[in-house]
Design a protein around this motif. Structure first.
Motif, PDB file in Angstrom:
ATOM      1  N   THR A  52       3.402   5.474   1.946  1.00 47.70           N
ATOM      2  CA  THR A  52       4.473   4.767   1.252  1.00 47.70           C
ATOM      3  C   THR A  52       4.167   3.272   1.197  1.00 47.70           C
ATOM      4  O   THR A  52       3.267   2.771   1.869  1.00 47.70           O
ATOM      5  CB  THR A  52       5.816   4.988   1.961  1.00 47.70           C
ATOM      6  OG1 THR A  52       5.757   4.381   3.268  1.00 47.70           O
ATOM      7  CG2 THR A  52       6.127   6.465   2.096  1.00 47.70           C
ATOM      8  N   ARG A  53       4.949   2.571   0.403  1.00 42.92           N
ATOM      9  CA  ARG A  53       4.792   1.124   0.313  1.00 42.92           C
ATOM     10  C   ARG A  53       5.046   0.462   1.667  1.00 42.92           C
ATOM     11  O   ARG A  53       4.361  -0.493   2.040  1.00 42.92           O
ATOM     12  CB  ARG A  53       5.767   0.579  -0.742  1.00 42.92           C
ATOM     13  CG  ARG A  53       5.610  -0.913  -1.010  1.00 42.92           C
ATOM     14  CD  ARG A  53       6.560  -1.348  -2.129  1.00 42.92           C
ATOM     15  NE  ARG A  53       6.510  -2.770  -2.327  1.00 42.92           N
ATOM     16  CZ  ARG A  53       5.596  -3.402  -3.043  1.00 42.92           C
ATOM     17  NH1 ARG A  53       4.631  -2.707  -3.614  1.00 42.92           N
ATOM     18  NH2 ARG A  53       5.618  -4.706  -3.190  1.00 42.92           N
ATOM     19  N   ASP A  54       6.011   0.996   2.411  1.00 47.02           N
ATOM     20  CA  ASP A  54       6.290   0.449   3.741  1.00 47.02           C
ATOM     21  C   ASP A  54       5.109   0.664   4.688  1.00 47.02           C
ATOM     22  O   ASP A  54       4.797  -0.206   5.512  1.00 47.02           O
ATOM     23  CB  ASP A  54       7.551   1.096   4.324  1.00 47.02           C
ATOM     24  CG  ASP A  54       8.822   0.652   3.601  1.00 47.02           C
ATOM     25  OD1 ASP A  54       8.796  -0.434   2.993  1.00 47.02           O
ATOM     26  OD2 ASP A  54       9.812   1.391   3.636  1.00 47.02           O
ATOM     27  N   ASP A  55       4.457   1.832   4.569  1.00 47.69           N
ATOM     28  CA  ASP A  55       3.273   2.093   5.391  1.00 47.69           C
ATOM     29  C   ASP A  55       2.190   1.051   5.112  1.00 47.69           C
ATOM     30  O   ASP A  55       1.588   0.489   6.038  1.00 47.69           O
ATOM     31  CB  ASP A  55       2.717   3.486   5.105  1.00 47.69           C
ATOM     32  CG  ASP A  55       3.641   4.592   5.588  1.00 47.69           C
ATOM     33  OD1 ASP A  55       4.392   4.349   6.550  1.00 47.69           O
ATOM     34  OD2 ASP A  55       3.614   5.681   4.995  1.00 47.69           O
ATOM     35  N   GLN A  89       2.547  -1.895   3.816  1.00 44.19           N
ATOM     36  CA  GLN A  89       2.971  -3.213   4.282  1.00 44.19           C
ATOM     37  C   GLN A  89       2.612  -3.398   5.752  1.00 44.19           C
ATOM     38  O   GLN A  89       2.133  -4.463   6.164  1.00 44.19           O
ATOM     39  CB  GLN A  89       4.492  -3.373   4.092  1.00 44.19           C
ATOM     40  CG  GLN A  89       4.932  -3.566   2.651  1.00 44.19           C
ATOM     41  CD  GLN A  89       4.602  -4.949   2.125  1.00 44.19           C
ATOM     42  OE1 GLN A  89       4.261  -5.839   2.880  1.00 44.19           O
ATOM     43  NE2 GLN A  89       4.689  -5.119   0.814  1.00 44.19           N
ATOM     44  N   GLY A  90       2.840  -2.352   6.555  1.00 41.46           N
ATOM     45  CA  GLY A  90       2.507  -2.431   7.967  1.00 41.46           C
ATOM     46  C   GLY A  90       1.004  -2.472   8.203  1.00 41.46           C
ATOM     47  O   GLY A  90       0.526  -3.162   9.107  1.00 41.46           O
ATOM     48  N   TRP A  98       9.718 -11.440   5.806  1.00 36.48           N
ATOM     49  CA  TRP A  98      10.515 -10.496   5.021  1.00 36.48           C
ATOM     50  C   TRP A  98      11.223  -9.536   5.960  1.00 36.48           C
ATOM     51  O   TRP A  98      10.597  -8.734   6.637  1.00 36.48           O
ATOM     52  CB  TRP A  98       9.635  -9.733   4.040  1.00 36.48           C
ATOM     53  CG  TRP A  98      10.418  -8.782   3.180  1.00 36.48           C
ATOM     54  CD1 TRP A  98      10.561  -7.447   3.348  1.00 36.48           C
ATOM     55  CD2 TRP A  98      11.189  -9.124   2.021  1.00 36.48           C
ATOM     56  NE1 TRP A  98      11.374  -6.917   2.373  1.00 36.48           N
ATOM     57  CE2 TRP A  98      11.767  -7.928   1.549  1.00 36.48           C
ATOM     58  CE3 TRP A  98      11.443 -10.319   1.356  1.00 36.48           C
ATOM     59  CZ2 TRP A  98      12.573  -7.904   0.422  1.00 36.48           C
ATOM     60  CZ3 TRP A  98      12.254 -10.289   0.231  1.00 36.48           C
ATOM     61  CH2 TRP A  98      12.818  -9.095  -0.229  1.00 36.48           C
ATOM     62  N   THR A 147      15.388  -4.215   7.507  1.00 32.42           N
ATOM     63  CA  THR A 147      14.687  -3.931   8.759  1.00 32.42           C
ATOM     64  C   THR A 147      15.519  -4.404   9.945  1.00 32.42           C
ATOM     65  O   THR A 147      16.512  -5.119   9.774  1.00 32.42           O
ATOM     66  CB  THR A 147      13.310  -4.613   8.800  1.00 32.42           C
ATOM     67  OG1 THR A 147      13.489  -6.034   8.689  1.00 32.42           O
ATOM     68  CG2 THR A 147      12.436  -4.134   7.659  1.00 32.42           C
ATOM     69  N   GLU A 196       4.679 -11.943   5.699  1.00 31.52           N
ATOM     70  CA  GLU A 196       4.025 -11.389   4.517  1.00 31.52           C
ATOM     71  C   GLU A 196       3.394 -12.506   3.706  1.00 31.52           C
ATOM     72  O   GLU A 196       3.865 -13.645   3.723  1.00 31.52           O
ATOM     73  CB  GLU A 196       5.025 -10.645   3.621  1.00 31.52           C
ATOM     74  CG  GLU A 196       5.418  -9.277   4.092  1.00 31.52           C
ATOM     75  CD  GLU A 196       6.203  -8.539   3.026  1.00 31.52           C
ATOM     76  OE1 GLU A 196       6.300  -9.046   1.875  1.00 31.52           O
ATOM     77  OE2 GLU A 196       6.742  -7.471   3.324  1.00 31.52           O
ATOM     78  N   ARG A 249       3.929  -5.723  -6.944  1.00 35.01           N
ATOM     79  CA  ARG A 249       3.653  -4.360  -6.493  1.00 35.01           C
ATOM     80  C   ARG A 249       2.157  -4.153  -6.245  1.00 35.01           C
ATOM     81  O   ARG A 249       1.765  -3.468  -5.302  1.00 35.01           O
ATOM     82  CB  ARG A 249       4.170  -3.346  -7.513  1.00 35.01           C
ATOM     83  CG  ARG A 249       5.695  -3.365  -7.644  1.00 35.01           C
ATOM     84  CD  ARG A 249       6.200  -2.157  -8.401  1.00 35.01           C
ATOM     85  NE  ARG A 249       5.877  -0.923  -7.724  1.00 35.01           N
ATOM     86  CZ  ARG A 249       6.540  -0.408  -6.698  1.00 35.01           C
ATOM     87  NH1 ARG A 249       7.586  -1.049  -6.216  1.00 35.01           N
ATOM     88  NH2 ARG A 249       6.164   0.738  -6.144  1.00 35.01           N
ATOM     89  N   CYS A 261       3.367  -6.996  -1.796  1.00 34.83           N
ATOM     90  CA  CYS A 261       4.231  -7.985  -1.166  1.00 34.83           C
ATOM     91  C   CYS A 261       5.613  -7.896  -1.805  1.00 34.83           C
ATOM     92  O   CYS A 261       5.846  -7.050  -2.675  1.00 34.83           O
ATOM     93  CB  CYS A 261       3.648  -9.394  -1.302  1.00 34.83           C
ATOM     94  SG  CYS A 261       3.419  -9.948  -2.996  1.00 34.83           S
ATOM     95  N   HIS A 262       6.528  -8.749  -1.375  1.00 39.24           N
ATOM     96  CA  HIS A 262       7.902  -8.694  -1.878  1.00 39.24           C
ATOM     97  C   HIS A 262       8.334  -9.963  -2.610  1.00 39.24           C
ATOM     98  O   HIS A 262       9.391  -9.970  -3.247  1.00 39.24           O
ATOM     99  CB  HIS A 262       8.886  -8.453  -0.726  1.00 39.24           C
ATOM    100  CG  HIS A 262       8.854  -7.060  -0.170  1.00 39.24           C
ATOM    101  ND1 HIS A 262       8.107  -6.720   0.936  1.00 39.24           N
ATOM    102  CD2 HIS A 262       9.459  -5.919  -0.570  1.00 39.24           C
ATOM    103  CE1 HIS A 262       8.266  -5.434   1.203  1.00 39.24           C
ATOM    104  NE2 HIS A 262       9.086  -4.929   0.307  1.00 39.24           N
TER     105      HIS A 262
END
Length: 433
Positions: A40-43, A45-46, A259, A263, A276, A295, A299-300
């Motif tokens: 996922t996008r969260d994965d 990001q980490g 960011w 969370t 980030e 995307r 990043c956000h």
């Protein structure tokens, strides 16, 4: 049957050993594909701030087409090799009179490659994509780099075959935004789409026409901290907007963000785990390209800069999603937590200086063309017309409406009374209604 299998051991054992090795290789690429593309996008990001292997996964996914091409290529080579070996071994058994063993090997070979080379590794990778991705990342990276030397040759062969067999083949015409908007408008005559869906589709198409300057968070409307900030600096709570901008000491130049949207702060991981990187876009960049860039870079936040390279605002992915999904997107509502346009009487409104002219025109039923308007917001319109900071009592006309400044809290921060410019305009407005 068992006796025949033992007698023919020397005929099939070498080939079966190769088939087992190829099955393992097929399982590797099949599982790798599912695991990496299930992240996922969260994965991701980490992973950006994780271990070297996790960072390498992110690097591979920067060019997903290259990665997928490599996986499919090697999987195809492995599967072709597998069935070639299977045919050779089965044929050798049949020639030597071991028909039953030959047929058994053929059936076993098909079932084995499907079950152990495809189904099981893909099923496992869906359940634990993160762990599998970490396990396969380095061999996968090597296989991708090996194919990089072959791809240019394959591209030349593909172009040659295309010109030889399909010389008149042409690319399909790209449908532009105007054609899509017409299609959406025509669809409104049927019952296939409800009103909100049509509005969202229009908002998506409008992203290519909206400059980031119209929807960004202007400088001064978001929290700024330095790189050494601690959780106590945030008052032990998530900052407004779900993020804090990291700036150079003594400047407004944004270097990154903490960011924290959606969370929960963890004392063990600390504030650094929320850091980030950002992307930089000019003030005139369109919102659609900016969303794609955000995307693509995982990043956000996009930092909006002027022609001098100075930060003038920030645009988050959440801001862009609000612009798309909200039936009536408003920057003032998003930032100030209040309505940008408040009706106080018949044809009379209070406006915030942050209200965009596009939003205002939409509510007043006025055609808006951003190319014809040098200003983006109501405050900017007043600056353009007055050539100075507005003061209480200042007035101007715009599109038949009169704007009168009723409050000034800071340079550029104004409240405006909006009313019809004259009685004839009011009569025309009532007549049209």
């Amino acid at each position: 049957m068992a006796e025949e299998i033992l007698k023919s051991l020397t005929l099939w054992l070498p080939g079966v050993s190769i088939m087992i090795a190829l099955t393992v290789a097929s399982a590797f690429f099949s599982g790798s594909e599912t695991a990496v593309f299930s992240l996922t996008r969260d994965d991701l990001q980490g992973f950006r701030n994780g271990k070297p292997g996790e960072k390498q996964i992110v690097q591979l996914l920067i060019d997903p087409s290259r990665l997928l091409t490599a996986i499919l290529f090697w999987n195809l080579v492995i599967n072709l090799s597998y069935f070639a070996v299977s045919v050779v071994v089965s044929r050798r058994l049949l020639i030597n009179g071991y028909d039953s063993v030959g047929w058994l090997l053929s059936i076993f070979g098909v079932v084995s490659i499907i079950l152990f080379g495809e189904v099981l590794p893909k099923s496992l990778s869906v359940v634990i994509p993160g762990a599998i991705s970490r396990l396969v990342v380095w061999p996968l990276s090597i296989s991708v780099r090996m194919l990089d030397r072959v791809l240019p040759i394959l591209a030349v062969i593909t172009r040659g075959l295309t010109r030889g067999f399909w010389p008149k083949l042409q690319e399909e015409t790209i449908i532009d935004a105007e054609d899509l908007e017409k299609a959406v408008d025509l669809s409104s005559q049927s019952s296939e789409m409800i009103a909100n869906e049509r509005i969202i589709l229009h908002h998506i198409l409008d992203l290519s026409e909206i400059a980031v300057e119209e929807i960004m968070r202007p400088r001064g409307t978001y929290l700024t901290v330095n790189e050494e900030a601690i959780w106590q600096d945030f008052g032990h709570s998530t900052p407004p907007g779900g993020f804090a901008a990291i700036v150079e000491s003594g400047t407004d130049q944004v270097q990154g963000v903490f960011w924290m949207h959606g969370t929960i702060y963890s004392e063990s991981k600390g504030l650094k785990s929320f850091r980030e990187t950002v992307v930089y876009v000019p003030w005139c960049a369109d919102a659609a390209r900016t969303l794609s860039l955000i995307r693509a870079k995982l990043c956000h936040v996009a930092v909006v800069v002027d022609e001098y390279g100075q930060t003038i605002g920030l645009l988050t992915q959440q801001d862009l999603l609000d612009t798309i999904l909200s039936t009536s997107p408003s920057r003032a509502r998003r930032i100030l937590k209040r309505e940008a346009m408040l009706k106080i009487g018949d044809h009379t409104f209070h406006l915030d200086g942050l209200t965009t002219l596009r939003y205002l025109a939409s509510h007043l039923g006025i055609d808006f063309d951003s190319d014809q308007e040098p200003s983006v917001t109501v405050a900017g319109l007043l600056h353009q017309n007055l050539r100075r900071f507005p003061e209480v009592g200042d007035e101007m006309l715009w599109q038949g409406w009169k704007l009168r400044v009723i409050d000034v809290t800071a340079p550029g921060r104004v409240r405006v009374l909006l009313e019809p410019g004259d009685n004839s305009f009011l009569q025309n407005t009532e007549g049209s209604e």
